[in-house]
Motif scaffolding. Structure first.
Motif, PDB file in Angstrom:
ATOM      1  N   ASP A  25      52.918  46.928  69.365  1.00 30.34           N
ATOM      2  CA  ASP A  25      53.265  45.627  68.798  1.00 30.34           C
ATOM      3  C   ASP A  25      53.484  45.680  67.292  1.00 30.34           C
ATOM      4  O   ASP A  25      54.208  44.867  66.746  1.00 30.34           O
ATOM      5  N   ARG A  29      56.875  44.633  63.662  1.00 33.10           N
ATOM      6  CA  ARG A  29      56.526  43.716  62.575  1.00 33.10           C
ATOM      7  C   ARG A  29      57.054  44.188  61.231  1.00 33.10           C
ATOM      8  O   ARG A  29      57.080  43.426  60.283  1.00 33.10           O
ATOM      9  N   CYS A  30      57.477  45.423  61.130  1.00 31.71           N
ATOM     10  CA  CYS A  30      58.036  45.960  59.888  1.00 31.71           C
ATOM     11  C   CYS A  30      59.557  45.919  60.019  1.00 31.71           C
ATOM     12  O   CYS A  30      60.150  46.684  60.762  1.00 31.71           O
TER      13      CYS A  30
END
Length: 111
Positions: A25, A29-30
């Motif tokens: 996950d 997110r980057c």
């Protein structure tokens, strides 16, 4: 005997699920063009980002990183000391480390 083997295999698989889910996950997110760091292992704590970093030596403002993700289009070297000195490891584009071997204090972006 066979039932015990199946139970142990199932337990081993279940034990790995939380770690796999947390790691998988975090990579999305980057965002693209970012060099991301987090103050805790497994992409926890405060986020530390370098947006579209240029080649050279830099550091994450706001703290040392214990997990990192390289979404730039460059090879990046992470260092244990400021000024791009000390122990080091490399990450190519699209790779990440859920737990760095030591707190990352500086980074070098190549090319």
């Amino acid at each position: 005997m066979k039932m015990r083997s199946i139970a142990l295999t199932g337990a081993a698989l279940l034990a790995t699920l939380p770690l796999t889910a947390g790691t998988a996950d975090a990579a999305p997110r980057c965002s693209t063009t970012l060099l991301c760091g987090w103050t805790q292992p497994n992409f926890g704590g405060r986020a530390l980002n370098l947006n579209n970093p240029s080649p050279g030596c830099d550091g994450f403002s706001g703290g040392d990183a214990r997990s990192v993700s390289n979404q730039t289009r460059h090879r990046v070297t992470f260092y244990s000391d400021t000024g791009c000195y000390g122990k080091r490891f490399d990450l190519t584009f699209g790779h990440y480390s859920a737990k760095t071997p030591w707190p990352v204090k500086s980074v070098a972006v190549w090319g």
